[in-house]
Design a protein around this motif. Structure first.
Motif, short mmCIF file in Angstrom:
data_model
loop_
_atom_site.label_atom_id
_atom_site.label_comp_id
_atom_site.label_asym_id
_atom_site.label_seq_id
_atom_site.Cartn_x
_atom_site.Cartn_y
_atom_site.Cartn_z
N SER A 152 0.83 -1.21 0.00
CA SER A 152 0.00 0.00 0.00
C SER A 152 0.86 1.26 0.00
O SER A 152 0.56 2.23 -0.70
N ARG A 153 1.94 1.24 0.76
CA ARG A 153 2.83 2.40 0.82
C ARG A 153 3.55 2.59 -0.51
O ARG A 153 3.74 3.73 -0.97
N VAL A 154 3.95 1.50 -1.15
CA VAL A 154 4.59 1.61 -2.46
C VAL A 154 3.61 2.16 -3.48
O VAL A 154 3.95 3.09 -4.25
N GLN A 155 2.40 1.64 -3.50
CA GLN A 155 1.41 2.10 -4.48
C GLN A 155 1.08 3.58 -4.28
O GLN A 155 0.81 4.29 -5.26
N ALA A 156 1.11 4.03 -3.04
CA ALA A 156 0.83 5.44 -2.78
C ALA A 156 1.89 6.35 -3.39
O ALA A 156 1.62 7.51 -3.71
N LEU A 157 3.10 5.82 -3.58
CA LEU A 157 4.19 6.61 -4.17
C LEU A 157 4.26 6.48 -5.69
O LEU A 157 4.96 7.26 -6.34
N CYS A 158 3.56 5.49 -6.23
CA CYS A 158 3.61 5.27 -7.67
C CYS A 158 2.81 6.32 -8.43
O CYS A 158 1.78 6.81 -7.95
N GLN A 159 3.28 6.64 -9.63
CA GLN A 159 2.58 7.60 -10.50
C GLN A 159 1.68 6.88 -11.50
O GLN A 159 0.90 7.53 -12.18
N ARG A 160 1.79 5.57 -11.56
CA ARG A 160 1.00 4.77 -12.50
C ARG A 160 0.23 3.71 -11.73
O ARG A 160 0.67 3.27 -10.67
N PRO A 161 -0.89 3.24 -12.27
CA PRO A 161 -1.63 2.16 -11.60
C PRO A 161 -0.95 0.81 -11.84
O PRO A 161 -0.42 0.55 -12.91
N HIS A 162 -0.96 -0.02 -10.83
CA HIS A 162 -0.40 -1.37 -10.93
C HIS A 162 -1.34 -2.36 -10.26
O HIS A 162 -2.13 -1.99 -9.38
N VAL A 163 -1.26 -3.61 -10.66
CA VAL A 163 -2.12 -4.65 -10.10
C VAL A 163 -1.57 -5.07 -8.73
O VAL A 163 -0.37 -5.31 -8.58
N ASN A 164 -2.45 -5.18 -7.75
CA ASN A 164 -2.07 -5.59 -6.40
C ASN A 164 -2.89 -6.82 -6.01
O ASN A 164 -4.08 -6.72 -5.78
N VAL A 165 -2.23 -7.97 -5.97
CA VAL A 165 -2.91 -9.21 -5.55
C VAL A 165 -2.38 -9.70 -4.21
O VAL A 165 -2.52 -10.87 -3.88
N CYS A 166 -1.78 -8.81 -3.45
CA CYS A 166 -1.29 -9.17 -2.12
C CYS A 166 -2.45 -9.71 -1.29
O CYS A 166 -3.53 -9.11 -1.24
N GLU A 167 -2.24 -10.86 -0.66
CA GLU A 167 -3.23 -11.53 0.18
C GLU A 167 -4.40 -12.11 -0.61
O GLU A 167 -5.38 -12.54 -0.01
N GLN A 168 -4.34 -12.11 -1.92
CA GLN A 168 -5.46 -12.58 -2.74
C GLN A 168 -5.20 -13.95 -3.37
O GLN A 168 -6.13 -14.55 -3.91
N LEU A 169 -3.99 -14.45 -3.32
CA LEU A 169 -3.65 -15.69 -4.00
C LEU A 169 -3.18 -16.76 -3.02
O LEU A 169 -2.40 -16.48 -2.12
N SER A 170 -3.67 -17.98 -3.22
CA SER A 170 -3.11 -19.12 -2.49
C SER A 170 -1.71 -19.40 -3.02
O SER A 170 -1.32 -18.89 -4.08
N LEU A 171 -0.96 -20.21 -2.32
CA LEU A 171 0.37 -20.56 -2.82
C LEU A 171 0.27 -21.30 -4.15
O LEU A 171 1.12 -21.13 -5.03
N ARG A 172 -0.78 -22.07 -4.33
CA ARG A 172 -0.95 -22.80 -5.59
C ARG A 172 -1.14 -21.82 -6.75
O ARG A 172 -0.56 -22.00 -7.83
N LEU A 173 -1.94 -20.77 -6.54
CA LEU A 173 -2.15 -19.78 -7.59
C LEU A 173 -0.91 -18.90 -7.76
O LEU A 173 -0.63 -18.43 -8.87
N LEU A 174 -0.17 -18.70 -6.68
CA LEU A 174 1.06 -17.91 -6.79
C LEU A 174 2.08 -18.65 -7.65
O LEU A 174 2.79 -18.03 -8.45
N ILE A 175 2.16 -19.96 -7.50
CA ILE A 175 3.05 -20.75 -8.35
C ILE A 175 2.64 -20.58 -9.82
O ILE A 175 3.49 -20.39 -10.70
N ALA A 176 1.33 -20.65 -10.08
CA ALA A 176 0.84 -20.49 -11.45
C ALA A 176 1.19 -19.11 -12.00
O ALA A 176 1.56 -18.96 -13.17
N LEU A 177 1.10 -18.09 -11.14
CA LEU A 177 1.43 -16.73 -11.56
C LEU A 177 2.92 -16.63 -11.90
O LEU A 177 3.30 -16.05 -12.94
N PHE A 178 3.77 -17.19 -11.06
CA PHE A 178 5.21 -17.14 -11.31
C PHE A 178 5.57 -17.87 -12.61
O PHE A 178 6.50 -17.47 -13.31
N GLN A 179 4.84 -18.91 -12.92
CA GLN A 179 5.13 -19.66 -14.14
C GLN A 179 4.71 -18.92 -15.40
O GLN A 179 5.13 -19.27 -16.50
N GLN A 180 3.91 -17.87 -15.23
CA GLN A 180 3.47 -17.06 -16.37
C GLN A 180 4.21 -15.73 -16.49
O GLN A 180 4.15 -15.08 -17.53
N CYS A 181 4.90 -15.32 -15.42
CA CYS A 181 5.48 -13.97 -15.43
C CYS A 181 6.77 -13.92 -16.24
O CYS A 181 7.45 -14.93 -16.43
#
Length: 362
Positions: free
Chosen positions: A251-280
């Protein structure tokens, strides 16, 4: 009487034969990175034991175990449940846990962790033959033998690999286990990212701004600058994390950003986080559990290190790059006390990080 220390050459033959009888592999660490670094070695012991192993893991990492093949029978230590239930419920949880542990009727326990709760579980396991690491916090009277090998390379992986060297004669190269996810995880992840208006036509970059210790954390204003710069380079930034501390930092980082970014903090299980890392396209973050998870998932990883040493705690594999300040700290600096306020981390210039990342974006 203190436990004996041993290496492969001094280990009694009777211990080596114990792999053919029921045994327990204990790794109830709270630290996700330690678990990931240890898992390959545990896989090899399970394989050699021909189905005789019971692996004991913290319940929070069930998704990681589900994504890892070759682990076999698993018993989960209910750490999180114990924190949120009443006294009677806690007693039942512990009774059920130790009942299942003792029902395995193991003759040998291998304590891969040697820290905190693992020591208590070892003591209450009812198993007579117990082998643990030389750096265990509580070892007096706890182990039959402790493994020691001062000649090994410094990375934590090699501490766990000592079990393979001792019992199997193997000297494995440092590696994570292979993590697999199902197509359903990809679909669930796509649905979540759609809710956050993720631009599927843009490559995604995962950023984790947190870490368990403050001295591991690169300043939030630098992360904000990097996130906006990546967006200018045509990348879609996705902030990840878990827990109150990560949520606050994002939240503190986003408050300093000048552009919008996606924030999925606390929204993903570890299983979905693995899937995200495999796509990034790549992962950027501090020395942390998610850094190791990203590397284990096969992502390109850029890890920012300061007071901690990558030779000991760095990500494994040839797709990982450590970014470190060229300006070293004072020789008297330690992780907990630094006379120059952890200069090695706090003065790492975003320009240096951009220069490293630019090579990947070309």
């Amino acid at each position: 009487m203190a436990a004996k220390t041993t290496t492969q050459s001094t280990l009694p033959a009777s211990y080596r034969l114990e792999l053919q009888t029921p045994l327990v592999l204990l790794m109830t660490t709270k630290h996700m990175g330690n678990l990931l670094v240890a898992l390959h070695c545990m896989q090899e012991i399970v394989k050699a034991s021909a189905g005789q192993s019971l692996v004991v893991i913290d319940e929070r990492y069930r998704d990681i175990i589900d994504a890892t093949s070759g682990i076999g029978k698993v018993l989960y230590y209910p750490r999180q449940q114990l924190k949120t239930t009443g006294l009677r419920a806690k007693a039942k949880l512990l009774y059920d846990f130790y009942r299942q542990l003792r029902q395995h009727q193991a003759r040998l326990l291998l304590d891969f962790d040697g820290q905190g709760q693992a020591s208590t579980i070892t003591q209450l396991s009812g198993i007579n033959q117990r082998i643990g690491p030389i750096d265990a916090l509580r070892s007096k009277g706890l182990y039959s033998l402790q493994l020691a090998d001062i000649e090994r390379p410094p990375h934590r992986f090699n501490d766990y690999a000592l079990y393979l060297t001792t019992f199997l004669g193997h000297n494995p190269r440092p590696q994570y286990p292979r993590l697999d996810t199902s197509p359903a995880n990809d679909d669930n992840l796509a649905a979540i990212l759609h809710e956050y208006q993720f631009e599927h036509c843009m490559p995604l970059v995962c950023i984790h701004v947190g870490a368990t210790k403050a001295y591991k954390q690169w300043p939030i204003e630098h992360y904000a600058e990097i996130a906006d710069w990546l967006a200018e380079q045509g990348q879609q930034v996705v902030f990840i994390g878990a827990g109150a501390a990560d949520t606050q930092r994002v939240s503190r980082v986003q408050a300093l950003c000048q552009r919008p970014h996606v924030n999925v903090c606390e929204q993903l299980s570890l299983r979905l986080l693995i899937a995200l890392f495999q796509q990034c396209r790549f992962f950027l973050g501090n020395d942390s559990g998610p850094m190791h998870l990203a590397a284990a998932a096969g992502a390109r990883v850029y890890a920012i290190f300061g007071p901690t040493h990558e030779d000991r705690w760095g990500p494994l594999g040839n797709k990982a790059t450590v970014i470190r300040n060229s300006q070293a700290c004072e020789s008297s600096c330690s992780k907990k006390l630094c006379p120059v306020n952890h200069r090695c981390m706090n003065t790492l210039d975003p320009a240096q990080v951009k220069a490293v990342l630019q090579q990947h974006l070309l």
